[in-house]
Design a protein around this motif. Structure first.
Motif, mmCIF file in Angstrom:
data_model
loop_
_atom_site.group_PDB
_atom_site.id
_atom_site.type_symbol
_atom_site.label_atom_id
_atom_site.label_comp_id
_atom_site.label_asym_id
_atom_site.label_seq_id
_atom_site.Cartn_x
_atom_site.Cartn_y
_atom_site.Cartn_z
ATOM 1 N N UNK A 151 0.876 -1.298 0.002
ATOM 2 C CA UNK A 151 0.035 0.092 0.178
ATOM 3 C C UNK A 151 0.801 1.349 -0.035
ATOM 4 N N UNK A 152 1.875 1.325 0.548
ATOM 5 C CA UNK A 152 2.858 2.249 0.516
ATOM 6 C C UNK A 152 4.380 1.844 0.246
ATOM 7 N N UNK A 153 5.019 2.753 -0.425
ATOM 8 C CA UNK A 153 6.372 2.419 -0.655
ATOM 9 C C UNK A 153 7.377 3.659 -0.065
ATOM 10 N N UNK A 154 8.150 3.357 0.714
ATOM 11 C CA UNK A 154 9.126 4.589 1.151
ATOM 12 C C UNK A 154 10.483 4.364 0.526
ATOM 13 N N UNK A 155 10.800 5.102 -0.127
ATOM 14 C CA UNK A 155 12.073 5.080 -1.252
ATOM 15 C C UNK A 155 13.117 5.865 -0.331
ATOM 16 N N UNK A 156 13.543 5.087 0.817
ATOM 17 C CA UNK A 156 14.512 5.961 1.599
ATOM 18 C C UNK A 156 15.957 5.673 1.582
ATOM 19 N N UNK A 157 16.261 4.500 1.142
ATOM 20 C CA UNK A 157 17.616 4.118 0.822
ATOM 21 C C UNK A 157 18.422 5.242 -0.229
ATOM 22 N N UNK A 158 19.588 5.459 0.504
ATOM 23 C CA UNK A 158 20.569 6.388 -0.312
ATOM 24 C C UNK A 158 21.716 6.707 0.599
ATOM 25 N N UNK A 159 22.491 7.738 0.323
ATOM 26 C CA UNK A 159 23.654 8.048 0.936
ATOM 27 C C UNK A 159 24.622 9.109 0.046
ATOM 28 N N UNK A 160 25.527 9.481 1.069
ATOM 29 C CA UNK A 160 26.433 10.661 0.162
ATOM 30 C C UNK A 160 27.994 10.011 0.604
ATOM 31 N N UNK A 161 28.721 10.012 -0.626
ATOM 32 C CA UNK A 161 29.951 9.422 -0.544
ATOM 33 C C UNK A 161 30.884 10.336 -1.115
ATOM 34 N N UNK A 162 32.038 11.088 -0.102
ATOM 35 C CA UNK A 162 33.047 11.926 -0.444
ATOM 36 C C UNK A 162 32.385 13.481 -0.512
ATOM 37 N N UNK A 163 33.452 14.504 0.067
ATOM 38 C CA UNK A 163 33.405 15.572 -0.327
ATOM 39 C C UNK A 163 34.154 16.334 -1.072
ATOM 40 N N UNK A 164 34.824 15.862 -1.887
ATOM 41 C CA UNK A 164 35.879 16.445 -2.895
ATOM 42 C C UNK A 164 35.055 17.368 -3.819
ATOM 43 N N UNK A 214 31.832 20.787 -2.836
ATOM 44 C CA UNK A 214 32.012 19.592 -2.123
ATOM 45 C C UNK A 214 30.682 18.746 -2.467
ATOM 46 N N UNK A 215 29.772 19.140 -2.734
ATOM 47 C CA UNK A 215 28.430 18.381 -2.724
ATOM 48 C C UNK A 215 27.770 18.115 -4.292
ATOM 49 N N UNK A 216 28.786 18.104 -5.171
ATOM 50 C CA UNK A 216 28.134 18.196 -6.468
ATOM 51 C C UNK A 216 27.660 16.914 -6.899
ATOM 52 N N UNK A 217 28.079 15.778 -6.430
ATOM 53 C CA UNK A 217 27.613 14.411 -6.647
ATOM 54 C C UNK A 217 26.311 13.977 -5.987
#
Length: 261
Positions: free
Chosen positions: A88-101, A155-158
């Motif tokens: 009935x409900x899908x929570x698309x929460x999986x994610x993440x940030x890698x690196x600050x270059x 540093x947050x482009x990606x």
């Protein structure tokens, strides 16, 4: 899939699938939805962490199932969806940030990984579960994006690129399913202090990770975002929360944060 209740009990409640449910916002959202009577299906890569969250939910009188899953694995997502009797409900929460270059020095592999989990993973899950969401008569797709979706910073482009992709996924899907029994909700959190987000971004450097929140009075925590997600999901079927931005009071913008020290 680990069943924690009988099939009859499972279908007595609306079913919510939560990705990235092993920690942080995902785990908090699963707990919050269970408290509202949802049967929650917990997915993430770390089975032991999922089992711990499911046990907490069960101990509080809720119902849960555990399904270890990498959302970037299309075949695994398809197999998961085929085993799920309803959604009935899908929570698309999986994610993440890698690196600050900076862009000049960024590793393309980091950008690719962020896009795969934040965007393609959400696409896999949404495509696989749309038939069940439609069949529910009031299907809800939630995409957890970020204020980084709208504001770039050094540093947050990606990460900004990936979260903008998640934003576009939600906005486009809402247009495409207009007139169907589906709601598409985007929640865009600002600064949220969780146990792993900044630590992963800084590749395990605890000092740098802690500095992100240093001196910030009351940054958001996972439970704050979970409460917002749960509120949006539990609106009446005719009410859609298109986009909800939630920040701590101390954060006026991505680059404007009040610090006491």
């Amino acid at each position: 899939m680990t069943d924690r209740d009988t099939a009859d009990t499972t279908r007595a409640a609306r079913t919510a699938v939560v990705t990235g449910a092993s920690s942080g916002i995902g785990a908090a959202t699963a707990r919050a939805l269970a408290q509202k009577g949802f049967h929650v299906v917990l997915t993430a890569r770390r089975a032991d962490r999922l089992e711990a969250v499911a046990k907490e939910i069960q101990n509080q009188g809720g119902t849960a199932q555990v399904f270890p899953l990498d959302v970037t694995d299309r075949a695994a997502v398809t197999a998961f969806a085929e085993q799920l009797p309803a959604c009935d409900v899908l929570i698309n929460n999986a994610g993440g940030a890698y690196g600050t270059e900076y862009v000049e020095n960024a590793d393309p592999a980091d950008w690719r990984s962020m896009y795969e989990v934040n965007v393609v993973g959400a696409l896999h899950m949404t495509q696989a579960l749309l038939p069940r969401l439609r069949a529910s008569g009031d299907g809800v797709v939630v995409v957890l994006s970020s204020t980084a979706s709208f504001t770039c910073y050094e540093g947050g482009g990606g990460y900004s690129a990936a979260k903008h992709g998640a934003h576009v996924l939600a906005e486009t899907l809402r247009l495409e399913v207009c007139g169907e029994p589906l709601r598409v909700i985007e929640i865009a959190p600002g600064m949220v202090h969780t146990e792993e987000f900044s630590l992963n971004r800084y590749r395990g450097d605890r000092e740098k990770a802690d500095a992100v929140y240093a001196g910030v009075p009351d940054p958001l925590v996972a439970e704050d975002v979970a409460e917002v997600v749960t509120w949006a999901v539990t609106r009446p079927p005719h009410v859609n929360i298109d986009l909800l931005v939630v920040r701590p009071r101390a954060q006026a913008a991505q680059h404007k944060v009040h610090r006491t020290t």
